[in-house]
Design an enzyme around this catalytic site. Structure first.
Site, mmCIF file in Angstrom:
data_model
loop_
_atom_site.group_PDB
_atom_site.id
_atom_site.type_symbol
_atom_site.label_atom_id
_atom_site.label_comp_id
_atom_site.label_asym_id
_atom_site.label_seq_id
_atom_site.Cartn_x
_atom_site.Cartn_y
_atom_site.Cartn_z
ATOM 1 N N ASN A 10 7.063 -4.965 9.121
ATOM 2 C CA ASN A 10 6.449 -4.352 7.820
ATOM 3 C C ASN A 10 7.719 -3.363 7.601
ATOM 4 O O ASN A 10 7.609 -2.235 8.292
ATOM 5 C CB ASN A 10 5.177 -3.774 7.836
ATOM 6 N N ARG A 90 6.066 -8.645 5.708
ATOM 7 C CA ARG A 90 5.145 -8.011 4.580
ATOM 8 C C ARG A 90 6.104 -7.517 3.381
ATOM 9 O O ARG A 90 6.960 -6.840 3.579
ATOM 10 C CB ARG A 90 4.169 -6.823 5.269
ATOM 11 N N HIS A 179 -2.540 -4.820 -1.972
ATOM 12 C CA HIS A 179 -3.627 -5.033 -0.759
ATOM 13 C C HIS A 179 -4.017 -6.437 -1.054
ATOM 14 O O HIS A 179 -5.097 -6.704 -0.156
ATOM 15 C CB HIS A 179 -4.751 -3.969 -0.983
ATOM 16 N N LEU A 208 -10.604 0.634 1.389
ATOM 17 C CA LEU A 208 -10.473 2.188 1.537
ATOM 18 C C LEU A 208 -9.597 2.607 2.664
ATOM 19 O O LEU A 208 -10.194 2.788 3.697
ATOM 20 C CB LEU A 208 -11.571 3.066 1.670
ATOM 21 N N ASN A 210 -5.759 4.885 3.555
ATOM 22 C CA ASN A 210 -4.962 5.802 2.915
ATOM 23 C C ASN A 210 -4.668 5.632 1.362
ATOM 24 O O ASN A 210 -4.552 6.331 0.373
ATOM 25 C CB ASN A 210 -3.445 6.276 3.648
ATOM 26 N N GLY A 211 -4.256 4.261 1.154
ATOM 27 C CA GLY A 211 -4.073 3.710 -0.318
ATOM 28 C C GLY A 211 -5.467 3.017 -0.215
ATOM 29 O O GLY A 211 -6.241 2.780 0.507
ATOM 30 N N ARG A 240 -2.860 9.994 -3.665
ATOM 31 C CA ARG A 240 -2.740 9.531 -4.936
ATOM 32 C C ARG A 240 -3.577 9.690 -6.027
ATOM 33 O O ARG A 240 -5.047 9.748 -5.480
ATOM 34 C CB ARG A 240 -2.505 7.974 -4.809
ATOM 35 N N ILE A 330 -11.050 4.036 6.244
ATOM 36 C CA ILE A 330 -12.315 4.620 5.988
ATOM 37 C C ILE A 330 -13.496 3.663 5.627
ATOM 38 O O ILE A 330 -14.631 3.978 6.214
ATOM 39 C CB ILE A 330 -12.027 5.313 4.572
ATOM 40 N N GLY A 331 -13.294 2.583 5.026
ATOM 41 C CA GLY A 331 -14.172 1.486 4.732
ATOM 42 C C GLY A 331 -14.855 0.859 6.227
ATOM 43 O O GLY A 331 -16.056 0.768 6.146
ATOM 44 N N GLU A 383 -4.305 -7.484 8.491
ATOM 45 C CA GLU A 383 -3.205 -8.124 7.397
ATOM 46 C C GLU A 383 -2.110 -8.875 8.272
ATOM 47 O O GLU A 383 -1.552 -9.931 8.095
ATOM 48 C CB GLU A 383 -2.653 -7.148 6.641
#
Ligand code: ADP
Length: 397
Positions: A10, A90, A179, A208, A210-211, A240, A330-331, A383
């Site tokens: 990436n 990626r 995503h 969820l 950072n993006g 953001r 986060i999720g 991913e």
């Protein structure tokens, strides 16, 4: 292990993440990061058995190439190089051109570069990383996996902006979504949990990190998603702003802000950071909220309210819903965030199962709602695994 390793890359403008994925076991046998490219302190680091190693790059020169060359040396030292059969990259933006993973050749490189207008921070950096990897591994096939590809199944009513269609035909202005690799992966895993074929399963996937983005998945396909023309749209994120009245941009420009200042404000100083005045990191927000910090409390409330609003609106995109899926940093980990989002969705019947919510953390999947109520679950995303698997499949196609 032999003949089952794919190197996943990436490449960003000042960094390059890599992971060596064993496509049989699904494990990452090695992972690391090159960073501070373009600066004297450029470095590559990696972890083996939990121990961190570092290699400083030369102050001058092409840091992407130096980093990839150091990875080659590392792989040789570890005796793994000969087991790598393909390289997967990626790519953030595939525009309307790329609807699935492709083998990289000169014309694909040019196409990805030609989409740089749409992703100026990402696509040129991907091409630099690809060229470096092609120079370092001349005999291996390389593949490009696009963040946008999964969303190319969206219907026109979901991807079209309510603007003159000339802006679409002249400039390609529309919703692309990002995503995609993550939404694709977690929906495939969630289908196994609800015990349905993917083509008959329906989800709202909530990434969820950072993006952050939400995706409505109907019969296994993306039919709407919250990120848009760029990854700035949709949810409030770490730094953001997400959805915002576009007139605010004109207003700030008239107040004497430069274009760059407005861009930086909305991309780098907004979201959890901007509202809390404290941090973009969810853990810091929760901790400060628990200590009574007002800005952090507002940031938390706003974040959870906006996620729930998106989930509510995506009910409209589906005829049935098998589950809401939470994923990414986060999720996958934040109990209070998931708990609050479910509370905000109570009109739809969601009821948190506290034990289930507490158990689904740190890489553990699980259902977090009570029996006989609508289902929400946690699925850790992966991913790199999708990039490795798709590269391997194309290699053998
Ligand atoms: P990226 O978009 O950079 O890949 P990640 O998916 O790694 O981001 O998510 C980063 C976010 O996840 C940060 O806000 C971080 O605070 C949050 N996070 C990571 N671990 C935890 C945790 N244990 N509890 C709460 N939040 C967490």
């Amino acid at each position: 292990m032999s003949n089952s390793l794919v190197l996943v890359i990436n490449s960003g403008s000042s960094s390059l993440k890599f992971a060596l994925i064993d496509t049989v076991s699904g494990e990452a046998t090695l992972s690391g990061l090159g960073e501070c490219f373009g600066m004297p302190e450029a470095v590559v680091s990696w972890k083996i058995d939990g121990e961190k190693h570092e290699h400083a790059l030369d102050a001058e020169g092409n840091h992407h190439q130096q980093a990839v060359d150091r990875i080659v040396v590392l792989l040789e030292e570890l005796g793994m190089k000969q087991d790598i059969v393909a390289i997967g990259h990626r790519v953030v933006h595939g525009g309307e051109k790329f609807t699935k993973t492709v083998k990289i050749d000169e014309s694909v490189l040019e196409e990805i570069d030609s989409l740089s207008d749409l992703a100026p921070l990402h696509n040129p950096a991907h091409v630099i990383g690809m060229r470096a990897a092609m120079a370092a591994f001349p005999s291996l096939s390389q593949y490009a996996v696009f963040d946008t590809a999964f969303h190319q199944t969206m219907p026109a009513k979901a991807y079209t902006g309510a603007i003159s269609q000339k802006l679409y035909t002249d400039y390609g202005i529309r919703r692309y979504g990002f995503h995609g690799t993550s939404h694709y992966y977690v929906s495939r895993e969630a289908a196994k949990v609800v015990n349905k074929p993917v083509e008959e399963s329906n989800f709202i996937s909530v990434h969820l990190g950072n993006g952050a983005s939400v995706c409505a998945i109907k019969n296994g396909k993306s039919v709407d998603t919250s990120m848009g023309f760029t990854p700035l749209a949709g949810l409030m994120m770490g730094t953001r702003c997400g959805d915002l009245d576009p007139s605010i941009i004109e207003f700030l420009l008239k107040k004497g802000w430069s274009q760059q200042e407005v861009f930086d404000e909305l991309n780098k100083k907004s979201g959890l950071l901007g509202v809390s005045g404290l941090t973009s990191d969810c853990r810091g927000i929760i901790e400060a909220m628990e200590n009574g910090h007002e800005g952090a409390t507002l940031a938390f409330e706003l974040f959870c309210y906006r996620v729930a609003k998106y989930i509510g609106s995506y009910m409209v995109a589906l005829d049935e819903l098998d589950a809401i899926i939470f994923t990414a940093g986060i999720g996958e980990n934040s109990l209070p965030i998931r708990s609050k989002i479910l509370e905000n969705l109570k009109i739809f019947g969601y009821r948190e199962d506290e034990e289930g919510n507490a158990a689904a953390r740190f890489g553990n999947a699980g259902v977090i709602t009570k029996p006989n109520t609508p289902v929400a679950m946690v699925i850790p995303t992966n991913e790199e695994w999708v990039i490795a698997k798709e590269s391997m499949e194309l290699l053998h196609a």
